[in-house]
Write a protein that holds these residues in place. Sequence first.
Motif, short mmCIF file in Angstrom:
data_model
loop_
_atom_site.label_atom_id
_atom_site.label_comp_id
_atom_site.label_asym_id
_atom_site.label_seq_id
_atom_site.Cartn_x
_atom_site.Cartn_y
_atom_site.Cartn_z
N HIS A 1 0.84 16.06 -4.49
CA HIS A 1 1.49 16.87 -5.53
C HIS A 1 2.71 17.63 -5.00
CE1 HIS A 1 -2.05 15.93 -7.84
NE2 HIS A 1 -2.80 16.45 -6.89
N LYS A 2 3.37 17.06 -4.01
CA LYS A 2 4.57 17.71 -3.47
C LYS A 2 5.77 16.78 -3.57
CE LYS A 2 1.71 20.04 0.01
NZ LYS A 2 1.47 21.28 -0.73
N GLY A 3 5.61 15.69 -4.32
CA GLY A 3 6.74 14.77 -4.51
C GLY A 3 6.94 13.78 -3.37
N ILE A 4 5.97 13.68 -2.45
CA ILE A 4 6.14 12.81 -1.28
C ILE A 4 6.09 11.33 -1.68
CG2 ILE A 4 5.09 12.11 0.91
CD1 ILE A 4 4.51 15.08 1.43
N ALA A 5 5.20 10.97 -2.59
CA ALA A 5 5.12 9.56 -3.01
C ALA A 5 6.44 9.15 -3.69
CB ALA A 5 3.94 9.36 -3.97
N THR B 1 0.84 -1.21 0.00
CA THR B 1 0.00 0.00 0.00
C THR B 1 0.87 1.25 0.00
OG1 THR B 1 -1.95 1.06 1.01
CG2 THR B 1 -0.34 0.12 2.54
N LEU B 2 0.36 2.28 -0.66
CA LEU B 2 1.06 3.57 -0.75
C LEU B 2 0.00 4.65 -0.59
CD1 LEU B 2 3.32 5.59 -1.60
CD2 LEU B 2 2.73 5.09 -3.97
N ASN B 3 0.22 5.53 0.35
CA ASN B 3 -0.80 6.56 0.66
C ASN B 3 -0.16 7.90 0.94
OD1 ASN B 3 -3.29 4.65 1.86
ND2 ASN B 3 -1.25 3.83 2.24
N HIS C 1 -5.46 6.45 -12.34
CA HIS C 1 -4.54 7.09 -13.29
C HIS C 1 -3.39 7.82 -12.60
CE1 HIS C 1 -7.37 5.88 -16.29
NE2 HIS C 1 -8.35 6.51 -15.66
N ALA C 2 -3.68 8.42 -11.44
CA ALA C 2 -2.62 9.15 -10.73
C ALA C 2 -1.50 8.19 -10.35
CB ALA C 2 -3.19 9.83 -9.49
N ALA C 3 -1.87 7.06 -9.75
CA ALA C 3 -0.85 6.10 -9.30
C ALA C 3 -0.12 5.49 -10.50
CB ALA C 3 -1.50 5.02 -8.45
N ILE C 4 -0.85 5.17 -11.55
CA ILE C 4 -0.20 4.54 -12.72
C ILE C 4 0.80 5.52 -13.34
CG2 ILE C 4 -0.63 3.67 -15.07
CD1 ILE C 4 -3.36 2.62 -13.90
N LYS C 5 0.42 6.80 -13.42
CA LYS C 5 1.34 7.80 -13.96
C LYS C 5 2.60 7.90 -13.09
CE LYS C 5 1.30 12.36 -15.99
NZ LYS C 5 0.78 13.71 -15.85
N LEU C 6 2.38 7.89 -11.79
CA LEU C 6 3.50 7.95 -10.84
C LEU C 6 4.45 6.77 -11.05
CD1 LEU C 6 4.81 8.73 -7.99
CD2 LEU C 6 3.06 7.27 -7.00
#
Length: 148
Positions: free
Chosen positions: A83-87, A74-76, A115-120
């Motif tokens: 949107h601050k580069g934390i992930a 899991t990633l949260n 889509h957000a996670a896949i892009k990341l």
Amino acid sequence: MEVKIETATTKLLDTLYKIEMQCFDEEAFSKRQIAYLLTDYNTIALAAKANTEVAGFIIAQIESGETEYGHIITLNVAPSYRHKGIAIKMLQELEGSFKQRGISECRLEVREDNHAAIKLYHKLGYQTMLKLERYYGKKHGLYLKKTL
Ligand SMILES: CC(C)(COP(=O)(O)OP(=O)(O)OC[C@H]1O[C@@H](n2cnc3c(N)ncnc32)[C@H](O)[C@@H]1OP(=O)(O)O)[C@@H](O)C(=O)NCCC(=O)NCCS
């Protein structure tokens, strides 16, 4: 904003569970599951602290197949810290921990419409390997992999 990545322990359980509930609906892990994951010997769990507040966390496990590989469970990131580069920071730290242990591959599952996670993940070099039919109830998943 100063962001520090540190090991996550059960001391943070209530906070991590709160963030998990903010990030996922029916797919959210229960508090008990998170507690179990945090104490399992195979787990690497990291928390991102922004100043002193927990902004996000990542939990991964070391799995044994033909060779050992890292598996992101899991990633949260809490909504107010996105949107601050934390992930990216947590993922890079996790990948570094895997490499230090001689693990050269990281895998994960993600909902096909996230889509957000896949892009990341694609941005960090993860490649989509296959589609997981109805992996999340009625929703499909994708299986991603990266050579570290
Ligand atoms: C997905 C998630 C972890 C991203 O966390 P974050 O800290 O905001 O991500 P970052 O700031 O590190 O973003 C890095 C990159 O990811 C991608 N990305 C992140 N959020 C995005 C969004 N909402 N839409 C599109 N791309 C996004 C972008 O490529 C971004 O790079 P950029 O800022 O140069 O465009 C966060 O939105 C989250 O916790 N979502 C809910 C839980 C979840 O889906 N977890 C992943 C399950 S597998």
